[in-house]
Design an enzyme around this catalytic site. Structure first.
Site, short mmCIF file in Angstrom:
data_model
loop_
_atom_site.label_atom_id
_atom_site.label_comp_id
_atom_site.label_asym_id
_atom_site.label_seq_id
_atom_site.Cartn_x
_atom_site.Cartn_y
_atom_site.Cartn_z
N THR A 176 1.89 7.15 0.51
CA THR A 176 0.93 6.08 0.21
C THR A 176 0.85 5.78 -1.28
O THR A 176 1.15 6.65 -2.11
CB THR A 176 -0.47 6.49 0.70
N SER B 222 0.81 -1.22 0.00
CA SER B 222 0.00 0.00 0.00
C SER B 222 0.85 1.27 0.00
O SER B 222 0.29 2.37 0.07
CB SER B 222 -0.89 0.00 1.24
N ARG C 127 -7.07 9.59 -9.29
CA ARG C 127 -7.56 9.83 -7.92
C ARG C 127 -6.41 10.21 -6.99
O ARG C 127 -5.35 9.58 -6.99
CB ARG C 127 -8.26 8.57 -7.40
N THR D 93 -4.59 7.73 8.33
CA THR D 93 -4.57 6.60 7.42
C THR D 93 -6.01 6.09 7.32
O THR D 93 -6.79 6.29 8.23
CB THR D 93 -3.59 5.49 7.89
N GLY D 94 -6.33 5.50 6.20
CA GLY D 94 -7.71 5.06 5.99
C GLY D 94 -8.30 5.74 4.78
O GLY D 94 -7.55 6.17 3.89
N THR E 92 -1.75 3.48 4.44
CA THR E 92 -0.75 4.55 4.38
C THR E 92 0.19 4.51 5.58
O THR E 92 -0.25 4.18 6.68
CB THR E 92 -1.52 5.90 4.42
N1 GLY Z 1 -5.26 7.39 3.12
C1 GLY Z 1 -4.82 7.00 1.86
C2 GLY Z 1 -5.71 7.29 0.77
O1 GLY Z 1 -6.92 7.31 0.92
O2 GLY Z 1 -5.22 7.52 -0.31
#
Ligand code: GLY
Length: 323
Positions: A202, A83, A212, A235-236, A184
């Site tokens: 990330t 990730s 995106r 993170t998330g 992340t």
């Molecule tokens: N927190 C990482 C993302 O949504 O890209």
């Protein structure tokens, strides 16, 4: 001084178990001791290896900024972390696109978004901060800047990341995007001067739409530091963190007297209250204040974070959560 403790400490005692719905509850933070200097906190179990690299900088009286950059570079280069950086889950079209940000004790910050082909986006973000008058470069412009500053253009895929994309194409490409797939690394450090810096990097959401960008390069969303107060990292699901500017909120809550733990909880509760479906999504924060007190909170029980201090070594904790 190289210690790595694979210990998960859960602080989800009664307060966490009953998932108190309001904030302002007694700060569940027995761990800060006003002397947590140097100090490192980072997200997930991959934070353990990153912390070791960052700690080496701090114990030689290095700057927190150098520590967080060196620390998260370890995660970016680890092909087994799916990730972040090399070998990240690609987007729907098979491209690995990376986001990163860094912030120092003077309030300087730099970020890259939608960057491809560069193994260490955090170091490009730092150069954006130090060599340009800007805060963020994105896409092709960020790549050109990186190449002009000595970074090499490389294929970031591993056999495994290619295979994951092939598998996803076969089985999942007509389904809605799974918003649960990203881990992340955010890292915050305090150096021996008491100065705070942070980094966040990330590969973003797996199999996202091409183009995106998530919260990680957005200052105040994925990362925020105010050297007078403290720092926070996220993170998330980036979309939720961006809509609520979670890390800026946490630092402002600490400015108003909340402990890092209570501030992280308030930011998660704000997201749950304001964003439809946020309660079912992964949204997690870490924070530290100027005194070296720290906290973490998430929507669910999955979130682990790694803390390195002189007293306790490098320790993995499970965060308290709403559910
Ligand atoms: N927190 C990482 C993302 O949504 O890209």
């Amino acid at each position: 001084m190289k210690r790595k403790t694979f210990l998960i400490r859960s602080f989800s005692t009664l307060a966490g178990f009953f998932a108190l719905p309001t904030t302002g509850l007694l700060a569940h933070n027995p761990r800060g001791d006003q002397k947590n200097k140097p100090f490192i906190i980072s997200t997930w179990s991959h934070g353990l290896d990153a912390n070791i690299a960052a700690w080496e900088v701090l114990i030689q009286n290095g700057r927190a900024l150098d520590a967080v950059e060196k620390g998260v570079r370890v995660t970016e280069l680890d092909p087994d972390v799916t990730s972040v950086g090399v070998g990240s889950n690609p987007d729907r079209d098979g491209n690995i696109t990376l986001d990163a940000s860094i912030m120092d004790e003077h309030g300087n910050c730099g970020a890259v978004a939608f960057l491809q082909h560069i193994k260490n986006p955090i170091s490009v973000a730092r150069q954006v901060m130090e060599k340009t008058p800007h805060v963020m470069l994105a896409g092709e412009g960020a790549l050109q800047f990186a190449l002009a500053n000595g970074f090499k253009k490389e294929d970031l895929h591993t056999d495994s990341s290619r295979q994951r994309w092939e598998d996803w194409k076969k089985s999942k490409n007509n389904e809605p995007i799974d918003m649960h797939n990203h881990d992340t690394i955010s890292m915050l450090a305090i150096d021996n001067n008491g100065d705070i810096s942070g980094a966040c990097t990330t590969g973003g959401l797996a199999f996202k739409h091409h183009g995106r960008v998530g919260d990680s390069p957005i200052i105040g969303a994925g990362l925020y530091v105010d050297n007078e107060i403290g720092g926070a990292g996220g993170t998330g699901v980036g979309e939720v963190i961006m809509k609520t500017l979670g890390t800026y909120l946490i630092v402002e809550l600490m400015r108003n007297g909340l402990s890092p733990q209570a501030a992280c909880k308030e930011a998660v509760m704000r997201a749950v209250k304001k964003i439809p479906d946020a309660k079912d999504l992964p949204v997690y924060y870490i924070a530290v204040n100027k005194q070296g007190e720290f906290g973490a909170y998430g929507t669910n029980r999955e979130f682990e974070y790694a803390v390195y201090t002189e007293n306790k070594g490098n320790t993995l904790y499970r965060a308290e959560s709403v559910y």
